[in-house]
Design a protein around this motif. Structure first.
Motif, short mmCIF file in Angstrom:
data_model
loop_
_atom_site.label_atom_id
_atom_site.label_comp_id
_atom_site.label_asym_id
_atom_site.label_seq_id
_atom_site.Cartn_x
_atom_site.Cartn_y
_atom_site.Cartn_z
N UNK A 63 0.84 -1.21 0.00
CA UNK A 63 0.00 0.00 0.00
C UNK A 63 0.87 1.25 0.00
N UNK A 64 1.90 1.26 0.83
CA UNK A 64 2.80 2.41 0.88
C UNK A 64 3.47 2.61 -0.48
N UNK A 65 3.94 1.53 -1.07
CA UNK A 65 4.69 1.63 -2.33
C UNK A 65 3.79 1.95 -3.52
N UNK A 66 2.67 1.23 -3.64
CA UNK A 66 1.87 1.33 -4.86
C UNK A 66 0.80 2.42 -4.78
N UNK A 67 0.13 2.52 -3.64
CA UNK A 67 -0.97 3.49 -3.56
C UNK A 67 -0.46 4.86 -3.13
N UNK A 68 0.49 4.91 -2.21
CA UNK A 68 0.99 6.20 -1.74
C UNK A 68 2.31 6.58 -2.41
N UNK A 69 2.82 5.73 -3.27
CA UNK A 69 4.04 5.98 -4.04
C UNK A 69 5.23 6.32 -3.15
N UNK A 70 5.24 5.75 -1.96
CA UNK A 70 6.38 5.90 -1.05
C UNK A 70 7.21 4.62 -1.17
N UNK A 71 8.12 4.62 -2.14
CA UNK A 71 8.82 3.39 -2.49
C UNK A 71 10.11 3.19 -1.70
N UNK A 72 10.33 4.01 -0.68
CA UNK A 72 11.52 3.81 0.16
C UNK A 72 11.46 2.51 0.94
N UNK A 83 4.98 -6.18 5.83
CA UNK A 83 4.44 -7.25 4.99
C UNK A 83 3.50 -8.16 5.77
N UNK A 84 3.51 -8.05 7.12
CA UNK A 84 2.67 -8.91 7.95
C UNK A 84 1.52 -8.13 8.57
N UNK A 85 1.21 -6.98 7.98
CA UNK A 85 0.10 -6.17 8.47
C UNK A 85 -0.68 -5.73 7.24
N UNK A 86 -1.99 -5.83 7.31
CA UNK A 86 -2.79 -5.38 6.18
C UNK A 86 -2.87 -3.85 6.20
N UNK A 87 -2.94 -3.26 5.02
CA UNK A 87 -3.09 -1.80 4.94
C UNK A 87 -4.32 -1.35 5.72
#
Lengths: 159, 292
Positions: free
Chosen positions: A29-38, A63-67
């Protein structure tokens, strides 16, 4: 079957809202939806620690927590460490001590140690090694990472 | 990999939770997610419905209740480890938690989740076995309680029915630390925080006469479930806490019908069972203040 939810959270101090499938984990979610790819995604089963972020003050495996579970939470990621383009003291120490090579594990290492040094400002080497025991690095042999953490602790104490 | 699609439910009250348990089929309950989420990411588990317990009111918390310490099932492992009640009343649990995963997994992982997942080398169920903990189970048709022996049915299998939820766990502390109580925990894993190949825990109460009043010893990771050495324990009541007593427990540990896998043979597991038992029992005897 594609349940979706609208997620609102605070990412590094900024309010963010996006819709996502409920099956999406926080890292994606952070990477794809919020574009925070760090934040990096490594093993996707909680072993490597690359995806470590801080949720409501505590380091977790993204990775072990749902958005959807982070709805309403405060999330800190590696993007939040630098201020106005200047590296944080911990980031600068990683650079100085060669605490990274390929850089894949680095966001997780930094966030784990960022949270750890707040809780244990004056750690022993053993405590630092135990703190990063949940983060795997295949380049550095950990020496530079441990040296960076101890250096930051010492300089913060002196400051 | 990524988890397969599911319907997501996040009830806020116990009443809503019980309603979902009564109504939904093919559901999994999500607590801390540190075992279930990897299994879902690997698609070993792919439920139609995922019921998230994390926003249900009143499922967490640590409290003293009479002679017992009660944990709400959703109490985070991190909170258990930091608890002064636990450090004082159940010190072996505080120590064992150092070996439960890593700080990032203890932030999310729960005491109840660990006791429902029941990995053979999990520390928390082994400690629950030592104390003969009581499990509080709820469901749409009412509540019930079972002791540890009736809770842990086999490899990864608890007594929970598909329509039930673990709501709390109660431990009854032994004597206070300054009254002849000793405890020891020891495990061996290839790296810190990894699943243990074998581990052992021991509780002992020593009488004023310097003899064993009561002793419990558990070995984990060797068989599919934690093994209490009950026959050897019973035979040691009234005995001196000495090398002979330790040897009897080590012998019992080495007689466990051990699991085997491509990395770790049964023979090696049994040998290790003896070593970890010896170290855990010795630590317990030493902490009891009796030195022989």
């Amino acid at each position: 079957m594609s349940d979706t939810r609208t997620i609102s959270l605070t990412l590094n101090g900024a309010a963010k809202t996006a819709e996502t499938d409920v099956r999406v984990n926080l890292a994606d979610f952070l990477r794809h939806s919020l574009e925070a790819t760090g934040t990096h995604v490594g093993c996707e089963h909680g072993v490597c620690g690359a995806c470590t972020v801080i949720v409501d003050g505590q380091p977790v495996r993204a990775c072990l927590m749902l958005a959807v579970q982070a709805d309403g939470s405060t999330v800190e990621t590696v993007e939040g460490l630098a201020t106005d383009g200047a590296l944080s003291d911990l980031q600068a120490a990683f650079s100085r001590h060669h605490g990274l090579q390929c850089g894949f594990c680095t966001p997780g290492m930094l966030m784990t140690l960022h949270a750890f040094l707040k809780e244990v400002p004056n750690p022993s080497e053993t405590e630092v090694r135990e703190a990063i025991s949940g983060n795997i690095c295949r380049c550095t042999g950990y020496q530079g990472i441990v040296a960076a953490a101890l250096d930051v602790a010492a300089s913060r104490k002196g400051a | 990999m990524k988890a397969a699609a599911f319907h997501y439910h996040d009830p806020r009250t116990r009443e809503d939770l019980m309603g979902l348990l009564g109504r939904l089929d093919d559901l999994k309950l999500l607590a801390g997610g540190q075992s279930l989420m990897p299994m879902m990411n690997f698609r070993i588990v792919a439920p139609t419905h995922l019921v998230d317990l994390n926003r249900v009111d009143g499922l967490g918390g640590i409290s003293r209740q009479g002679a017992e310490v009660r944990f709400g099932a959703l109490t985070r492992q991190r909170e258990v480890k930091a608890s002064e009640i636990v450090a004082n009343d159940l010190p072996i649990l505080t120590e064992a938690l150092d070996h439960v995963g890593h700080v990032q997994t203890r932030s999310r992982g729960t005491i109840g989740g660990s006791c429902c997942h029941l990995d053979p080398s999990a520390e928390i169920p082994a400690i629950a076995a030592l104390y003969d903990a009581i499990f509080e189970i709820g469901g749409p048709d009412g509540t019930r309680e079972v002791g540890y022996a009736d809770w842990h049915l086999g490899m990864l299998t608890s007594a929970l029915d598909e329509r039930e939820v673990l709501e709390g766990i109660r431990f009854k502390p032994w004597q206070p630390a300054d009254a002849g109580h000793g405890w020891g925990f020891y495990e061996y894993a290839r790296r810190h925080g990894d699943f243990a190949i074998a581990g052992a825990g021991c509780l002992v109460d020593i009488s004023d006469q310097g003899t064993i009043e009561r002793i419990a010893t558990v070995v984990m990771g060797v068989d599919a479930v934690p093994v209490r050495l009950r026959e050897a324990e019973a035979a040691l009541v009234g005995a001196r806490p000495d090398r002979t007593a330790i040897a009897a427990l080590v012998e019992a540990a080495r007689s466990i019908d051990a699991m085997t896998d491509p990395q770790v043979s049964a023979t090696y597991r049994r040998r290790l069972a003896g070593v970890v038992t010896e170290r855990a029992v010795l630590a317990a005897f030493q902490r009891s203040g009796i030195t022989q």
